[in-house]
Design a protein around this motif. Sequence first.
Motif, mmCIF file in Angstrom:
data_model
loop_
_atom_site.group_PDB
_atom_site.id
_atom_site.type_symbol
_atom_site.label_atom_id
_atom_site.label_comp_id
_atom_site.label_asym_id
_atom_site.label_seq_id
_atom_site.Cartn_x
_atom_site.Cartn_y
_atom_site.Cartn_z
ATOM 1 N N SER A 1 -2.504 -72.547 64.371
ATOM 2 C CA SER A 1 -1.046 -72.578 64.244
ATOM 3 C C SER A 1 -0.559 -74.017 64.094
ATOM 4 O O SER A 1 -1.249 -74.977 64.473
ATOM 5 C CB SER A 1 -0.395 -71.948 65.471
ATOM 6 O OG SER A 1 -0.593 -72.769 66.616
ATOM 7 N N LYS A 2 0.658 -74.173 63.525
ATOM 8 C CA LYS A 2 1.222 -75.506 63.338
ATOM 9 C C LYS A 2 1.438 -76.197 64.683
ATOM 10 O O LYS A 2 1.200 -77.412 64.816
ATOM 11 C CB LYS A 2 2.548 -75.415 62.587
ATOM 12 C CG LYS A 2 3.137 -76.793 62.281
ATOM 13 C CD LYS A 2 4.440 -76.680 61.515
ATOM 14 C CE LYS A 2 4.943 -78.071 61.126
ATOM 15 N NZ LYS A 2 5.074 -78.985 62.263
ATOM 16 N N GLN A 20 -1.649 -67.693 70.280
ATOM 17 C CA GLN A 20 -0.918 -66.958 69.244
ATOM 18 C C GLN A 20 -1.201 -65.482 69.381
ATOM 19 O O GLN A 20 -2.335 -65.120 69.648
ATOM 20 C CB GLN A 20 -1.333 -67.473 67.848
ATOM 21 C CG GLN A 20 -0.999 -68.936 67.649
ATOM 22 C CD GLN A 20 0.475 -69.212 67.697
ATOM 23 O OE1 GLN A 20 1.261 -68.450 67.159
ATOM 24 N NE2 GLN A 20 0.888 -70.253 68.387
#
Length: 329
Positions: A210-211, A329
């Motif tokens: 994920s960012k 996530q």
Amino acid sequence: MNNKIGFKKVHGFGTALAVLAFAGVSVAAAQEATVQGMIVGRDGSTMYVKTGDSQRQIVVLSDNTPATQKGGMFGWSHKDLGVAALVPGLQVKVDGAFDADHKLVAKKVEYTSGSMKTAKQIDAGLTPVNAKVAAHEDAIRSARRDIESAQADIETSKQTIAANQAQEAQDAQAAQSGIGKTNGRIGQLDQYVEKGSMTVNFRNGSAAVSKADKDQLEDFLKTAANTQGFMVQVQGFASKVGSPSVNQRLSAERADAVLTIIQQSGAIPLTRILAPAAMGTTNQVADNHSRSGQKENRRVVVTILVNQGITGGADQSASAAPAPTGSEQ
């Protein structure tokens, strides 16, 4: 007659140039070398290769040194994985040139996919143990030179050699005991201290970072780069949900995804990164009977390791990098 004299002069001058050119090629060729053997140690840009004649050759690497894996039935397929893939236990062929200290400055390194598979089963923590073995070998050679130059001290030198040989045998036995233990990597040896770690978690069946985790990992790497004498270890894991083969593949893909971010960040030299380890479903940190537990097990752990021999061990604890945990996530 003048034409004959002129021809002799030109012919003689041409012969001299040919001799000098031949001599120059020979000298240049004498500096080139090819070494084949097993990697027995890595310390940053320095790699130790044990050749077939039982000699230990020091090889100097750089971030740009090609490290090519050959595969396929005839070895025609090639894949450049970079110097991070050069781990202890890997059989390699090194082309390069010797410097003034007889260190082989590598121009390219080649190895087979089969050798890489075998090397991943060997404990990467052999590096510090082999360094001790090499130190004892150097001490033995030094003692032998002392015997040749000073016969009066021969008995004392023999005692020193015997003591060093006994220590060398003990260290060699300890090194062999680590072969085949994939969980006994470099960060689990007493010679190394963990200075910080970060965990990146993944969605089920995914190897995408994920960012938020990517940004946090880059910040962590900037702090880690300020740690003296560090190495970066990357280990990928999977939960026990699904087939073992799929989980093993996912753990490898997750480790490679994090390694790519580390390389692209530019904060860490390639010579300071250990090859990523696919740990599969080993070292489960939570119960797989719940979704939250499965999520904790789907992870990559990035660890900063420091050799106590370089940093002074516990005295360097103040320079330890922080150990944030990536968001799930």
